[in-house]
Design an enzyme around this catalytic site. Sequence first.
Site, PDB file in Angstrom:
ATOM      1  N   ASP A   1      22.158  85.236  75.568  1.00 49.98           N
ATOM      2  CA  ASP A   1      23.485  85.774  75.261  1.00 49.98           C
ATOM      3  C   ASP A   1      24.551  85.144  76.165  1.00 49.98           C
ATOM      4  O   ASP A   1      24.244  84.301  77.025  1.00 49.98           O
ATOM      5  CB  ASP A   1      23.433  87.305  75.421  1.00 49.98           C
ATOM      6  CG  ASP A   1      24.353  88.025  74.441  1.00 49.98           C
ATOM      7  OD1 ASP A   1      25.339  87.422  73.983  1.00 49.98           O
ATOM      8  OD2 ASP A   1      24.091  89.208  74.155  1.00 49.98           O
TER       9      ASP A   1
ATOM     10  N   GLU B   1      26.199  82.827  71.350  1.00 46.08           N
ATOM     11  CA  GLU B   1      27.488  82.612  71.994  1.00 46.08           C
ATOM     12  C   GLU B   1      28.627  83.078  71.090  1.00 46.08           C
ATOM     13  O   GLU B   1      29.792  82.846  71.401  1.00 46.08           O
ATOM     14  CB  GLU B   1      27.570  81.130  72.409  1.00 46.08           C
ATOM     15  CG  GLU B   1      28.813  80.674  73.083  1.00 46.08           C
ATOM     16  CD  GLU B   1      29.838  80.184  72.076  1.00 46.08           C
ATOM     17  OE1 GLU B   1      30.916  79.766  72.528  1.00 46.08           O
ATOM     18  OE2 GLU B   1      29.580  80.207  70.861  1.00 46.08           O
ATOM     19  N   TRP B   2      28.289  83.736  69.986  1.00 47.75           N
ATOM     20  CA  TRP B   2      29.234  84.397  69.073  1.00 47.75           C
ATOM     21  C   TRP B   2      30.256  83.466  68.416  1.00 47.75           C
ATOM     22  O   TRP B   2      31.308  83.924  67.944  1.00 47.75           O
ATOM     23  CB  TRP B   2      30.007  85.535  69.767  1.00 47.75           C
ATOM     24  CG  TRP B   2      29.242  86.275  70.807  1.00 47.75           C
ATOM     25  CD1 TRP B   2      28.018  86.863  70.638  1.00 47.75           C
ATOM     26  CD2 TRP B   2      29.615  86.510  72.171  1.00 47.75           C
ATOM     27  NE1 TRP B   2      27.624  87.458  71.805  1.00 47.75           N
ATOM     28  CE2 TRP B   2      28.578  87.253  72.764  1.00 47.75           C
ATOM     29  CE3 TRP B   2      30.726  86.165  72.942  1.00 47.75           C
ATOM     30  CZ2 TRP B   2      28.620  87.654  74.100  1.00 47.75           C
ATOM     31  CZ3 TRP B   2      30.772  86.565  74.264  1.00 47.75           C
ATOM     32  CH2 TRP B   2      29.732  87.294  74.827  1.00 47.75           C
ATOM     33  N   GLY B   3      30.029  82.158  68.463  1.00 48.97           N
ATOM     34  CA  GLY B   3      30.955  81.245  67.803  1.00 48.97           C
ATOM     35  C   GLY B   3      32.240  81.022  68.572  1.00 48.97           C
ATOM     36  O   GLY B   3      33.145  80.342  68.090  1.00 48.97           O
TER      37      GLY B   3
ATOM     38  N   ASP C   1      29.394  90.639  66.883  1.00 50.49           N
ATOM     39  CA  ASP C   1      28.358  91.528  66.350  1.00 50.49           C
ATOM     40  C   ASP C   1      28.783  92.083  64.993  1.00 50.49           C
ATOM     41  O   ASP C   1      29.915  92.512  64.810  1.00 50.49           O
ATOM     42  CB  ASP C   1      28.082  92.666  67.330  1.00 50.49           C
ATOM     43  CG  ASP C   1      27.488  92.131  68.630  1.00 50.49           C
ATOM     44  OD1 ASP C   1      27.367  90.891  68.767  1.00 50.49           O
ATOM     45  OD2 ASP C   1      27.163  92.946  69.499  1.00 50.49           O
TER      46      ASP C   1
HETATM   47  C1  GLA Z   1      25.916  90.953  72.441  1.00 50.01           C
HETATM   48  C2  GLA Z   1      25.113  90.294  71.336  1.00 50.01           C
HETATM   49  C3  GLA Z   1      24.318  91.351  70.580  1.00 50.01           C
HETATM   50  C4  GLA Z   1      23.423  92.110  71.535  1.00 50.01           C
HETATM   51  C5  GLA Z   1      24.268  92.710  72.647  1.00 50.01           C
HETATM   52  C6  GLA Z   1      23.443  93.332  73.734  1.00 50.01           C
HETATM   53  O1  GLA Z   1      26.922  91.776  71.966  1.00 50.01           O
HETATM   54  O2  GLA Z   1      25.964  89.612  70.478  1.00 50.01           O
HETATM   55  O3  GLA Z   1      23.553  90.746  69.562  1.00 50.01           O
HETATM   56  O4  GLA Z   1      22.448  91.236  72.056  1.00 50.01           O
HETATM   57  O5  GLA Z   1      25.070  91.731  73.275  1.00 50.01           O
HETATM   58  O6  GLA Z   1      24.257  93.877  74.702  1.00 50.01           O
END
Ligand code: GLA
Length: 491
Positions: free
Chosen positions: A136, A175-177, A201
């Site tokens: 993450d 890394e969420w993009g 998320d």
């Molecule tokens: C981030 C990630 C999620 C999850 C949470 C855990 O938000 O994007 O998929 O792993 O952390 O805290």
Amino acid sequence: MGWNSWHSFANVVNSRIIQQQAKAMATNGMKEAGYEYVVIDEGWWLGERDAAGNIIVDPKQWPAIKPGQRDGDMATIADYIHSLGLKAGIYTDAGRDGCSMYPDSGPKYMNTGSEGHYEQDFLQFSKWGFDYVKVDWCGGAKENRSGALQYAQVAPAIQRAEKITGRPLFFSICEWGSQNPWFWAPGVGDIESTVWRTGGDIIPPVVETLHDPEHDKRVITLRNVLDSFDAGIHPEAQHTGYYNDLDMMVMGMRGMTDGMDRIHMGLWAISSAPLMVGSDLTRLSQSTLSLLKNKEAIAIHNDPYGLQPIKVSEPSPGVQVWAKPMVVGGRRAVAILNRTDNSAQVKIDWSRLGLDGTPKSLRDVWNGRDVATADATFSVPAHDLALLVVDGEDKRPAEYVANRSDMTGIKATSGPTFARLEYANASGHVAVVRVKSTSGLSTSLALPSTTGSDSGTVGLILPHGTADLSFEGAAFEAPGVAIRKLLVYFW
Ligand code: GLA
């Protein structure tokens, strides 16, 4: 394909929950359908290390499962998961702190990341027996790090661990993009296969067992699912082995209808996105479970080219036709997505799918039935999705032959364009090569091995304006690795 603890258990995860979920996956038919990883997400570790820097876990959260085992040893849970014929996944952060510094359902914990301990931690995960690690970005973001640089340091730590233990450790980048990972994640560290998250998320976790007012008011909407899909379309970065990750699935969770489940399963399958289910597997309805196990949808997902679909038409606003080219010549998976509040009648224009004439056959995936191609008008209810497999004849492709590692004279593409790349790879292992175009395209391809002088093919979706291509990489030093031809199928 597998299950991840976060969406339904957040950081209250423990050994008992993981055992229950793993057992459910092994006995409800999901394992037979191809789901294999059980991934323990955030919350398994509270940031404690011993004087030598080794991770210490709470022995009450992770007690011994069998006689002879020690409390507080993560090898016990990995071993349990393996005993069911499944694979085990774990989670960390590329920074010093992990996301536990932003508590979701419990106290706040610092130092739950692996920065400064990459070699030690990834080796530890592998020694415990884990087969998959999600890395993450909370700590990396807090420290204003470069994702490209940081994950490029994680990759060799993973490769080193694999070499020492002899156990593959799949690398899942989360890394969420935020720093466009589709530009740097494919082929990072020359790893043969990776997934990278393309967005935030899909939802905050919905932990039913907490009975916490915050969690109890969370309801999933169609927007959540569609936003994750829309953020994840980067087809030029995705080929065999390298996949955009649209986030864990929320099938059947609070707020999801059967139509939304079909949208979710259909879009993730046609995108060859990880099918990592975040729902509580002990509470799935029969209809959600049978969608998750739908063999024909999973076959679309598992197509060896692993491409994302191309949006080929939008006959009215919010009613969209998406087509995914597949390894079999003339075959497309087609999703008719109805985002609107009204039902829609859709007639598909076959030539928009790159097909010559009327297809030979048409399959309705959800019903498992053939449809007469002559009457190819589909009625799709509001907030629903039809999923089809079409077999026809490809329009004739343009053909370009490689001159060593260059391909010139390619007519610039006028929109996302499907191409097949013919190559040879007699090196005995996957060959990772870089491909660049004068138009700015730059990505990596993982070429599966081929035998003797046979050619293999991978599928590509070339972005708008792609022209001449060049290929490079250490892989070409091995005898028997060569690029042969490019077949371009204009849409
Ligand atoms: C981030 C990630 C999620 C999850 C949470 C855990 O938000 O994007 O998929 O792993 O952390 O805290």
